[in-house]
Design a protein around this motif. Sequence first.
Motif, PDB file in Angstrom:
ATOM      1  N   MET A   1       3.311  -2.839  -0.068  1.00 50.07           N
ATOM      2  CA  MET A   1       2.843  -2.364  -1.370  1.00 50.07           C
ATOM      3  C   MET A   1       3.495  -1.021  -1.672  1.00 50.07           C
ATOM      4  O   MET A   1       3.615  -0.166  -0.795  1.00 50.07           O
ATOM      5  CB  MET A   1       1.316  -2.216  -1.348  1.00 50.07           C
ATOM      6  N   ASN A   2       3.919  -0.853  -2.908  1.00 52.21           N
ATOM      7  CA  ASN A   2       4.499   0.412  -3.360  1.00 52.21           C
ATOM      8  C   ASN A   2       3.599   1.003  -4.439  1.00 52.21           C
ATOM      9  O   ASN A   2       3.264   0.324  -5.412  1.00 52.21           O
ATOM     10  CB  ASN A   2       5.907   0.195  -3.905  1.00 52.21           C
ATOM     11  N   VAL A   3       3.225   2.271  -4.234  1.00 52.09           N
ATOM     12  CA  VAL A   3       2.263   2.922  -5.119  1.00 52.09           C
ATOM     13  C   VAL A   3       2.879   4.175  -5.720  1.00 52.09           C
ATOM     14  O   VAL A   3       3.483   4.982  -5.003  1.00 52.09           O
ATOM     15  CB  VAL A   3       0.977   3.311  -4.361  1.00 52.09           C
ATOM     16  N   CYS A   4       2.700   4.334  -7.029  1.00 52.30           N
ATOM     17  CA  CYS A   4       3.118   5.560  -7.704  1.00 52.30           C
ATOM     18  C   CYS A   4       1.867   6.360  -8.055  1.00 52.30           C
ATOM     19  O   CYS A   4       0.983   5.875  -8.766  1.00 52.30           O
ATOM     20  CB  CYS A   4       3.913   5.244  -8.965  1.00 52.30           C
ATOM     21  N   PHE A   5       1.774   7.570  -7.538  1.00 54.52           N
ATOM     22  CA  PHE A   5       0.679   8.469  -7.866  1.00 54.52           C
ATOM     23  C   PHE A   5       1.113   9.377  -9.010  1.00 54.52           C
ATOM     24  O   PHE A   5       2.056  10.161  -8.860  1.00 54.52           O
ATOM     25  CB  PHE A   5       0.293   9.320  -6.654  1.00 54.52           C
ATOM     26  N   ILE A   6       0.466   9.240 -10.159  1.00 55.37           N
ATOM     27  CA  ILE A   6       0.709  10.149 -11.272  1.00 55.37           C
ATOM     28  C   ILE A   6      -0.327  11.253 -11.166  1.00 55.37           C
ATOM     29  O   ILE A   6      -1.528  11.013 -11.332  1.00 55.37           O
ATOM     30  CB  ILE A   6       0.612   9.417 -12.622  1.00 55.37           C
ATOM     31  N   MET A   7       0.133  12.464 -10.876  1.00 54.35           N
ATOM     32  CA  MET A   7      -0.796  13.513 -10.467  1.00 54.35           C
ATOM     33  C   MET A   7      -0.252  14.893 -10.810  1.00 54.35           C
ATOM     34  O   MET A   7       0.700  15.030 -11.592  1.00 54.35           O
ATOM     35  CB  MET A   7      -1.071  13.389  -8.963  1.00 54.35           C
ATOM     36  N   TYR A   8      -0.850  15.899 -10.224  1.00 52.55           N
ATOM     37  CA  TYR A   8      -0.401  17.277 -10.353  1.00 52.55           C
ATOM     38  C   TYR A   8       0.763  17.502  -9.376  1.00 52.55           C
ATOM     39  O   TYR A   8       0.999  16.686  -8.477  1.00 52.55           O
ATOM     40  CB  TYR A   8      -1.573  18.223 -10.057  1.00 52.55           C
ATOM     41  N   PRO A   9       1.503  18.624  -9.517  1.00 47.50           N
ATOM     42  CA  PRO A   9       2.675  18.844  -8.655  1.00 47.50           C
ATOM     43  C   PRO A   9       2.318  18.910  -7.172  1.00 47.50           C
ATOM     44  O   PRO A   9       1.249  19.394  -6.794  1.00 47.50           O
ATOM     45  CB  PRO A   9       3.220  20.195  -9.146  1.00 47.50           C
ATOM     46  N   TRP A  10       3.225  18.442  -6.351  1.00 41.55           N
ATOM     47  CA  TRP A  10       3.057  18.440  -4.889  1.00 41.55           C
ATOM     48  C   TRP A  10       2.768  19.839  -4.369  1.00 41.55           C
ATOM     49  O   TRP A  10       1.931  20.031  -3.486  1.00 41.55           O
ATOM     50  CB  TRP A  10       4.320  17.875  -4.252  1.00 41.55           C
ATOM     51  N   GLU A  11       3.434  20.839  -4.938  1.00 36.33           N
ATOM     52  CA  GLU A  11       3.251  22.207  -4.454  1.00 36.33           C
ATOM     53  C   GLU A  11       1.883  22.796  -4.817  1.00 36.33           C
ATOM     54  O   GLU A  11       1.476  23.820  -4.270  1.00 36.33           O
ATOM     55  CB  GLU A  11       4.357  23.126  -4.990  1.00 36.33           C
ATOM     56  N   ASP A  12       1.150  22.148  -5.721  1.00 35.00           N
ATOM     57  CA  ASP A  12      -0.191  22.622  -6.088  1.00 35.00           C
ATOM     58  C   ASP A  12      -1.291  22.029  -5.215  1.00 35.00           C
ATOM     59  O   ASP A  12      -2.469  22.360  -5.374  1.00 35.00           O
ATOM     60  CB  ASP A  12      -0.496  22.268  -7.553  1.00 35.00           C
ATOM     61  N   ILE A  13      -0.922  21.164  -4.288  1.00 30.73           N
ATOM     62  CA  ILE A  13      -1.904  20.502  -3.428  1.00 30.73           C
ATOM     63  C   ILE A  13      -2.503  21.486  -2.424  1.00 30.73           C
ATOM     64  O   ILE A  13      -1.794  22.329  -1.856  1.00 30.73           O
ATOM     65  CB  ILE A  13      -1.240  19.320  -2.675  1.00 30.73           C
ATOM     66  N   ASP A  14      -3.804  21.372  -2.213  1.00 31.04           N
ATOM     67  CA  ASP A  14      -4.477  22.082  -1.129  1.00 31.04           C
ATOM     68  C   ASP A  14      -4.338  21.204   0.117  1.00 31.04           C
ATOM     69  O   ASP A  14      -4.984  20.157   0.215  1.00 31.04           O
ATOM     70  CB  ASP A  14      -5.954  22.288  -1.477  1.00 31.04           C
ATOM     71  N   PRO A  15      -3.497  21.601   1.078  1.00 26.46           N
ATOM     72  CA  PRO A  15      -3.175  20.714   2.201  1.00 26.46           C
ATOM     73  C   PRO A  15      -4.357  20.360   3.095  1.00 26.46           C
ATOM     74  O   PRO A  15      -4.264  19.434   3.896  1.00 26.46           O
ATOM     75  CB  PRO A  15      -2.130  21.502   3.007  1.00 26.46           C
ATOM     76  N   GLU A  16      -5.449  21.085   2.994  1.00 22.81           N
ATOM     77  CA  GLU A  16      -6.581  20.822   3.871  1.00 22.81           C
ATOM     78  C   GLU A  16      -7.705  20.044   3.197  1.00 22.81           C
ATOM     79  O   GLU A  16      -8.511  19.414   3.874  1.00 22.81           O
ATOM     80  CB  GLU A  16      -7.140  22.144   4.413  1.00 22.81           C
ATOM     81  N   ASN A  17      -7.753  20.069   1.854  1.00 22.81           N
ATOM     82  CA  ASN A  17      -8.934  19.526   1.183  1.00 22.81           C
ATOM     83  C   ASN A  17      -8.636  18.597   0.006  1.00 22.81           C
ATOM     84  O   ASN A  17      -9.555  18.186  -0.689  1.00 22.81           O
ATOM     85  CB  ASN A  17      -9.805  20.687   0.678  1.00 22.81           C
ATOM     86  N   ASP A  18      -7.384  18.255  -0.214  1.00 22.81           N
ATOM     87  CA  ASP A  18      -7.024  17.529  -1.434  1.00 22.81           C
ATOM     88  C   ASP A  18      -7.295  16.028  -1.311  1.00 22.81           C
ATOM     89  O   ASP A  18      -6.829  15.370  -0.369  1.00 22.81           O
ATOM     90  CB  ASP A  18      -5.544  17.759  -1.757  1.00 22.81           C
ATOM     91  N   THR A  19      -8.057  15.487  -2.254  1.00 26.01           N
ATOM     92  CA  THR A  19      -8.389  14.059  -2.248  1.00 26.01           C
ATOM     93  C   THR A  19      -7.150  13.197  -2.445  1.00 26.01           C
ATOM     94  O   THR A  19      -6.974  12.171  -1.772  1.00 26.01           O
ATOM     95  CB  THR A  19      -9.435  13.754  -3.323  1.00 26.01           C
ATOM     96  N   SER A  20      -6.272  13.583  -3.383  1.00 24.66           N
ATOM     97  CA  SER A  20      -5.050  12.798  -3.617  1.00 24.66           C
ATOM     98  C   SER A  20      -4.205  12.718  -2.352  1.00 24.66           C
ATOM     99  O   SER A  20      -3.650  11.664  -2.018  1.00 24.66           O
ATOM    100  CB  SER A  20      -4.227  13.412  -4.757  1.00 24.66           C
TER     101      SER A  20
END
Length: 346
Positions: A1-20
């Motif tokens: 399966m190939n999934v495209c996540f349409i989301m906020y920028p990768w650099e804005d992710i909280d690496p410890e708590n991000d649901t996405s």
Amino acid sequence: MNVCFIMYPWEDIDPENDTSLALIKECIKRGHGVAMCTPSNLTIRDSVTNVFCSAIRRMEKVPNSLKAFYNKAQLREEMLPLAGFDAIFFRANPPLDPIMLNFLDSVKDDVFIMNSLQGMREANNKLYTAAFGDAHSNIIPNTHVSKNKNYLIQQIKESKSDKMIIKPLNGFGGSGVILIEKSAMSNINSLLDFYISNSGEGSSNYVILQDYIEGADQGDVRVLLLNGEPVGAMKRVPGNDDHRSNVSAGGSVQKHALTKEEKALCKQIGPKLVSDGLYFVGIDVIGGKLVEVNVMSPGGITYMNKVYKPKVKIEEKVIDFLESKVVDKLQAFDRRTRLRKTVQDA
């Protein structure tokens, strides 16, 4: 399966708590292909909807921790056709961009989209909760939505409560949520001026005015629903210096077992969510009343996993469901193809 996540920028992710990030990691762990993009990365080439995306390279061994996964992930930039994906997982923050939905309309029959485009059109703002309220079910607090300052001030004056909640229609993460009191009417007047007029170019914003629910100062309950059923919950408690319980506003989280009242609320609203194609939804509940529905980027998975560790991994249930919907779509396509061939060969 190939999934495209349409989301906020990768650099804005909280690496410890991000649901996405937790959902992406679960996909990678299962061997699925994952690409990410922001809504502004959509484009059309030769009448085909494409996306400039960052694809995650396959990993031989996926780290256990979310932060280690984030740091180890290697991205490559690609331009790929959206219809080539099996699923699109929409995780962008509000407000919803209607032009982006027009792009996605071109692939909605080819790709399973979580959540449905029509469902997001109807439910992307705080007005959607009004759809669950009627004269026979008191499950939402008394709510007013208007741009008319005089009307809103009149409702405040006529309210039986000394306190009310005011917030912008398109806010998220607790932004702009303010507790107001009748004793400060002069401040309320200027506050409404700011909320209504602060949109530039002579336009104006809608404001939500809502009855204050007793016990709100003790926090609210975030419930995650998957296919209309609750799969996780937590209590969010405000910090010492803020009335808002959102974690992004300094709140903390605690374990929470759904009450009988909260279970009944989920059972009541679940069928409508599913019928609207809203399969992964976060709701906020105070005192058994539905305060908000988040259909764009509901969060809380990582916090719920932590407070219930090691028994709970909600992302597994979500990706299980995503896989089942993709299989259903592929089987339906194969069936149509076989039936068409039967007709053609007759």
